[in-house]
Design an enzyme around this catalytic site. Structure first.
Site, mmCIF file in Angstrom:
data_model
loop_
_atom_site.group_PDB
_atom_site.id
_atom_site.type_symbol
_atom_site.label_atom_id
_atom_site.label_comp_id
_atom_site.label_asym_id
_atom_site.label_seq_id
_atom_site.Cartn_x
_atom_site.Cartn_y
_atom_site.Cartn_z
ATOM 1 N N GLY A 1 0.822 -1.201 0.000
ATOM 2 C CA GLY A 1 0.000 0.000 0.000
ATOM 3 C C GLY A 1 0.854 1.248 0.000
ATOM 4 C CB VAL B 1 0.814 -6.019 5.164
ATOM 5 C CG1 VAL B 1 0.361 -6.899 6.322
ATOM 6 C CG2 VAL B 1 0.388 -4.585 5.400
ATOM 7 C CG ASP C 1 -6.081 5.706 4.283
ATOM 8 O OD1 ASP C 1 -6.814 6.157 3.387
ATOM 9 O OD2 ASP C 1 -5.120 4.948 4.049
#
Length: 762
Positions: free
Chosen positions: A447, A452, A563
């Site tokens: 992202g 991740v 977000d």
């Protein structure tokens, strides 16, 4: 008296001399020869050794209920003849270690005249049946051979079924091809294991009458026989013109076959054939059964008690070379250099003078040790400096990222009796080990804030580890405090923050692992034809709204996500929503000051008011949630960069359709089919309020969560599902609305664009 004394002294001296001469002889006495047969039994028949378990006469052989170990020696013949009792097959040799025996067998012969007519041969005494004896024909040592041409030779078992065979043909001598028994005049074939019966046959191939080339194209006689492969050497000059009878050697494999293999035999200790203490069992390679061998360093007969005796390796220097002092030990031996020398005594000239060798060795060793120590010390100092540098760097990052403050907060929190909520500060090495050095195959997603990874901790806990790309220096000052507060969030619809790593330049976060991916992939990457029920979409919206409402209203201090988007809402294996990724989140201030920061977030979800003021508020999350709600209802992405300019934004497309009174066309077909009109208007009303340009006109997340939960209860109510009349449904909707802190007006006008108003009738 003196003469008598002198005589006695002379006799004593003579006796001493005699004893001194006898002493060396007695010291050199050799042990008795190794036992071959049982005590009191014959161990030979002529020039053939007969070792136990074989034996001649009663009580001299192994009696396991199978014929074959008992042998008969006919001394009336010259030389004596050794045969198997009950079979009358003559043996020419017996091998104990190899487990083999040799016998002779007559070849089958069939002869023909010049016109191809059969004129006689030999077919008697050419077969052999071993029955249930310890013997089987050796497949490794024997071959079936067919001689003469044309000749098809084969043999069958007791039931008459084919076992093995081959065919030989002839060629005129001028076309002869060199080779040993390859099919021209002679052929051979292997036999399978486990064969105990041999009966040869030949098949005659008739020739034309009056064949003038008979003498060159065919042979008078054809043979078939089983023979030891190493013994048989084919020569056309020897065999093609033969017409007489002859016998050939055959190798038999023998084993103890009455109980099966070694594992079965060892369980029956009374009948176990390996009687010697220093012996072992080996499974037979041909059929069921086993044989016994003496252990390494021993020799003799393992079938007799104490039959395996130690080998004196010092007496067999050809096999066990030793050029020094040899000492025999049980099952082994030692070989050392003589006193005053050193080196390798097992090689010739391997022992050298100790003083010279030691001096040279000391010099070489001293130099080598000196060089090694110098290199080692330098290398150790280098490693020490690098380690200290690494420790200082880690400590610098740890302090820079607020690690000291975080530890103080955790200690004070624990001393107050609250515990640390399972929050842990991880080392860099722990996370590297959990992700296999952040391997590419462990990546769960990429992202704007980082990557991740899937990690497995030492206690087998599966986690998600976020490795951020960069962070502003101003952010690092408050990072540790904010992370600790975020770790205290305990809500079923919020991804649990388990810990962090602060000894790296950009801190890494450790979250609980959620198995079913993101809401974005669930609604956009999934097959568009696949069903996603309206109830599932509404439940996910309710759970996401409740999580955000909890962070806004129940967390202390309140937390703003910053977000909110479908990519930051995860789904577990039961499709339960879990809000994640607080990369842009902030703690709400405790005083009246506003939050002013650089704009962060994702295009398509950003609050327009936030873009203009750079002030992040709880209503900024409400706007982003409104976009998520639109995605759930329409199954369209928040932003289409490849589409027409007027359709790139989902929000603008919705507002345009709303203005034209056709917003229902944007909805997913399944939503239109399953959602009632009154529920659709309520949700559309809620979406419009969430997407208001003014933050003050937007509902709180708590209001939105309660409103969605009310609509979900209403949608699931039996009256509504049964299609009750409009009055009943209106009353039910009114009852649900009474439980809310805010009740929608029936005529609610929203200023969505300058100079335009839209009215909903409920």
């Amino acid at each position: 008296m003196s003469n008598m004394a002198t005589t006695l002294r002379l006799q004593a001296i003579a006796l001493a001399v005699l004893l001194s001469r006898l002493a060396p002889a007695s010291a050199k006495l050799q042990p008795p020869p190794l036992g071959i047969a049982r005590p009191g039994c014959r161990d030979r028949c002529g020039n053939i050794t007969v070792p136990y378990p074989f034996g001649i006469g009663a009580g001299c052989h192994r009696d396991d209920g199978l014929q074959g170990f008992q042998l008969v020696c006919d001394d009336t013949r010259s030389p004596p003849r050794l045969t198997i009792y009950g079979y009358n097959y003559q043996l020419s040799s017996l091998a104990l270690d190899a487990g083999e025996a040799r016998t002779y067998l007559n070849a089958t012969r069939q002869c023909y005249n010049a016109t191809g007519g059969f004129i006689g041969g030999r077919t008697s005494d050419t077969y052999m049946s071993l029955g249930t004896s310890p013997y089987l024909f050796s497949p490794a040592k024997n071959r079936l051979v067919a001689l003469g041409c044309p000749n098809l030779g084969y043999f069958s078992d007791m039931a008459g079924y084919y076992v093995s065979g081959c065919m030989s043909v002839c060629r005129p001598s001028q076309y002869a091809i060199p080779g040993e028994c390859t099919g021209v005049g002679c052929c051979q074939s292997a036999i399978p294991p486990g064969v105990n019966f041999f009966e040869p046959n030949t098949l005659n191939v008739p020739q034309g009458q009056g064949d003038s080339t008979f003498n060159t194209n065919v042979t008078r006689c054809r043979y078939v026989f089983l023979v030891e492969a190493e013994w048989f050497r084919y020569s056309d000059s020897v065999y093609l013109n033969r017409t007489d009878d002859f016998a050939v050697p055959v190798v038999l494999d023998w084993a103890v076959r009455n109980v099966g293999n070694c594992s079965a035999a060892k369980r029956n200790t009374t009948d176990y054939a390996c009687r010697s203490a220093n012996s072992g069992c080996v499974d037979s390679s041909n059929g069921a059964g086993y044989r016994c061998n003496c252990s390494k360093g021993y020799e003799g007969n393992p079938y007799l008690n104490d039959g395996c005796r130690d080998i004196d390796e010092c007496q067999h220097k050809d096999e066990y070379p030793c050029y020094g002092v040899c000492t025999n030990t049980p099952g082994n031996y030692t070989c050392k250099c003589p006193p005053g020398t050193s080196g390798d005594a097992s090689t010739q000239n391997g022992c050298r003078d100790k003083d010279k060798f030691t001096l040279a060795l000391k010099v070489v060793t001293g130099v080598s040790v000196g060089v090694f120590l110098s290199v080692f010390v330098c290398f150790w100092l280098y490693l020490g400096l690098q380690k200290r540098k690494l420790i200082r760097t880690k400590q610098k990052f740890f302090e820079q990222n607020g690690g000291v403050l975080l530890q103080q907060q955790m200690r004070s929190y624990s001393s107050a009796g609250a515990g640390a909520g399972g929050f842990k500060i991880f080392s860099k090495e722990e996370l590297e080990k959990a992700t296999i050095n952040f391997a590419d195959d462990r990546v769960l997603g990429r992202g704007g804030h980082g990557i991740v990874y899937k990690g497995i901790l030492e206690d087998e806990t599966v986690v998600a580890i976020k490795k951020s790309k960069m962070m502003e220096e101003a952010q690092t000052k408050e990072f540790a405090r904010e992370m600790f507060i975020l770790s205290q969030i305990n809500h079923r619809n919020v991804v649990k923050l388990l810990g962090c790593c602060l000894e790296v330049e950009v801190p890494m976060l450790v979250y609980e692992f959620v198995s079913n991916g993101t809401l974005y992939h669930y609604i956009h990457d999934k097959d568009l034809k696949a069903d996603i029920t309206f109830d599932t979409r509404l439940r996910i919206a309710v759970e996401s709204a409740e999580a955000l409402a909890y962070m806004h209203s129940s967390a202390s201090p309140p937390i703003l996500h910053g977000d909110v988007k479908t990519a930051n809402i995860l789904l577990d294996d039961k499709l339960t929503a879990k809000v994640s990724d607080f990369g842009a989140s902030k703690l709400a201030p405790t005083d009246e000051a506003e939050i002013a920061t650089l704009v962060q977030g994702t295009c398509g979800y950003l609050d327009p008011e936030y873009l203009m003021t750079c002030q992040l508020t709880d209503k900024s999350d409400v706007y982003s949630f409104g976009v998520v709600l639109l995605e759930l209802l329409t199954r369209k992405k928040a932003l289409y960069l490849d589409g027409p300019e007027e359709n790139r934004s989902l929000v603008s497309s919705f507002m345009t359709a709303l203005k034209a009174g056709r917003y229902e066309e944007l909805l997913d077909s399944q939503v239109r089919n399953e959602m009632r009109a009154d529920v659709l208007e309520e949700i559309a009303h809620l979406v419009v309020r969430c997407l208001s340009m003014s933050g003050e006109e937007r509902p709180t997340m708590k209001e939105a969560a309660e409103r969605l939960e009310m609509l979900r209860r209403y949608q699931q109510h039996p009256w509504v599902q049964a299609g009750g009349n409009a009055e009943e449904r209106q009353n039910l909707l009114g009852m649900e609305q009474q439980n809310l802190p805010y009740k929608f007006r029936q005529q609610d006008v929203l200023d969505l664009e300058e100079g335009s108003t839209y009215t909903f009738s409920l």
